[in-house]
Enzyme design. Structure first.
Site, PDB file in Angstrom:
ATOM      1  N   THR A   1      -1.738   5.908   1.595  1.00  0.00           N
ATOM      2  CA  THR A   1      -2.992   5.149   1.557  1.00  0.00           C
ATOM      3  C   THR A   1      -3.185   4.392   2.871  1.00  0.00           C
ATOM      4  O   THR A   1      -2.249   3.813   3.405  1.00  0.00           O
ATOM      5  CB  THR A   1      -2.969   4.150   0.385  1.00  0.00           C
ATOM      6  OG1 THR A   1      -2.668   4.844  -0.824  1.00  0.00           O
ATOM      7  CG2 THR A   1      -4.301   3.439   0.235  1.00  0.00           C
TER       8      THR A   1
ATOM      9  N   HIS B   1       0.650   3.040  -8.316  1.00  0.00           N
ATOM     10  CA  HIS B   1      -0.221   4.230  -8.284  1.00  0.00           C
ATOM     11  C   HIS B   1      -1.387   4.110  -9.273  1.00  0.00           C
ATOM     12  O   HIS B   1      -1.888   5.117  -9.772  1.00  0.00           O
ATOM     13  CB  HIS B   1       0.566   5.506  -8.614  1.00  0.00           C
ATOM     14  CG  HIS B   1       1.624   5.825  -7.601  1.00  0.00           C
ATOM     15  ND1 HIS B   1       2.535   6.832  -7.790  1.00  0.00           N
ATOM     16  CD2 HIS B   1       1.917   5.281  -6.392  1.00  0.00           C
ATOM     17  CE1 HIS B   1       3.356   6.890  -6.746  1.00  0.00           C
ATOM     18  NE2 HIS B   1       2.988   5.952  -5.883  1.00  0.00           N
TER      19      HIS B   1
ATOM     20  N   LEU C   1       0.879  -1.169   0.000  1.00  0.00           N
ATOM     21  CA  LEU C   1       0.000   0.000   0.000  1.00  0.00           C
ATOM     22  C   LEU C   1       0.914   1.214   0.000  1.00  0.00           C
ATOM     23  O   LEU C   1       1.865   1.273   0.783  1.00  0.00           O
ATOM     24  CB  LEU C   1      -0.881   0.046   1.256  1.00  0.00           C
ATOM     25  CG  LEU C   1      -2.156  -0.792   1.323  1.00  0.00           C
ATOM     26  CD1 LEU C   1      -2.916  -0.471   2.609  1.00  0.00           C
ATOM     27  CD2 LEU C   1      -3.059  -0.560   0.119  1.00  0.00           C
ATOM     28  N   ASP C   2       0.634   2.168  -0.858  1.00  0.00           N
ATOM     29  CA  ASP C   2       1.429   3.389  -0.861  1.00  0.00           C
ATOM     30  C   ASP C   2       1.401   4.029   0.518  1.00  0.00           C
ATOM     31  O   ASP C   2       0.407   3.917   1.247  1.00  0.00           O
ATOM     32  CB  ASP C   2       0.857   4.398  -1.871  1.00  0.00           C
ATOM     33  CG  ASP C   2       0.963   3.897  -3.302  1.00  0.00           C
ATOM     34  OD1 ASP C   2       1.839   3.061  -3.564  1.00  0.00           O
ATOM     35  OD2 ASP C   2       0.170   4.357  -4.139  1.00  0.00           O
ATOM     36  N   ARG C   3       2.456   4.742   0.817  1.00  0.00           N
ATOM     37  CA  ARG C   3       2.562   5.376   2.131  1.00  0.00           C
ATOM     38  C   ARG C   3       1.325   6.208   2.518  1.00  0.00           C
ATOM     39  O   ARG C   3       0.824   6.092   3.631  1.00  0.00           O
ATOM     40  CB  ARG C   3       3.816   6.257   2.149  1.00  0.00           C
ATOM     41  CG  ARG C   3       4.011   6.972   3.451  1.00  0.00           C
ATOM     42  CD  ARG C   3       5.244   7.843   3.395  1.00  0.00           C
ATOM     43  NE  ARG C   3       5.506   8.447   4.673  1.00  0.00           N
ATOM     44  CZ  ARG C   3       6.637   9.031   4.988  1.00  0.00           C
ATOM     45  NH1 ARG C   3       7.606   9.071   4.105  1.00  0.00           N
ATOM     46  NH2 ARG C   3       6.807   9.568   6.164  1.00  0.00           N
TER      47      ARG C   3
END
Length: 245
Positions: free
Chosen positions: A57, A162, A53-55
């Site tokens: 999110t 992304h 998971l992106d930072r």
């Protein structure tokens, strides 16, 4: 303390807070808090990430409890055998649900990918999107006196970097708080008027067939206070986040 939303003898899942890195990175040397290390200390055993998971999110993040399980299950998490549901607040109103099939070029990191090939072909990327609610707020970001925003359910069918952020930007409905692919005017409005200074993208649910028990596993993660106060301001019922499951 991380909120554990699922645990058995093979897996553990947490509700990742927005802004927290999954694991240590030499690109963020000053950071001291990571989901992996925090969870390891919390449950007293090593954990192995199965997806990312992106930072910025928040939401469901699953780890294996052994390297053997991780190596066996990783292909499943990388493939199409996971059903992932996200929620996002986006600029403007999308009136109908749809499917975006729009290939994405590999996003290279300026530092980490300095020597990587710049000429990689675009990769297939598919996202299902569905509008759940809308709001018109009495603040201007353009020539109009009001601005419109929508709550979206997003289901990625591929796992590109992304992907959801880039796909929504491609549809001209960027996710609020996206500093890379979004719109600074809308990010500023949410920061100043709604005390929401970050990306409004949450991984709400993950479904998969358990590889060892063959039972369907459904893991859900609730939204945090930033989301909750936005729902109150916009008069959106909180049931919107579960009604479509």
């Amino acid at each position: 303390m991380l909120e554990i939303v699922y645990q058995d003898e093979y897996f553990v899942a947490v509700n990742k807070p927005a802004g927290m890195l999954v694991h240590r990175s030499w690109l963020d040397k000053h950071e001291t808090q990571f989901v992996m290390q925090t969870l390891r200390d919390q449950i007293g055993q090593h954990v192995f990430p199965l997806h990312r998971l992106d930072r910025p999110t928040s939401g469901v993040l699953v780890f294996a409890l052994s390297s053997e399980v991780a190596s066996q299950v990783m292909p499943m998490f990388a493939g199409q055998e996971m059903s992932k549901t996200y929620h996002a607040i986006v600029r403007g109103w999308i009136e109908e649900e749809g499917e975006l099939d729009y290939a994405l070029k590999v996003e290279l990191d300026k530092i980490a990918d300095k020597f990587a090939s710049q000429e990689k072909e675009a990769q297939d990327a598919i996202t299902l999107y569905k509008p759940l609610a809308k709001v018109e707020v009495p603040y201007s970001t353009s020539k109009f006196p009001t601005t419109r925003y929508g709550l979206m359910e997003l289901k990625p069918k591929t796992g590109r970097k992304h992907q959801l952020r880039r796909h929504m930007a491609h549809l001209r409905h960027p996710i609020v708080g996206d500093t890379t692919h979004g719109d600074g005017k809308h990010n500023k409005l949410f920061r100043e008027e709604f005390d929401a200074p970050r990306l409004l993208l949450h991984a709400s649910e993950l479904r998969f067939v358990h590889p060892y028990t063959q039972q369907e596993v459904v893991i859900r993660a609730e939204v945090d206070k930033v989301w909750q106060q936005l729902f109150e301001r916009f008069e959106w019922p909180s049931t919107l986040l579960t009604a479509s499951h």
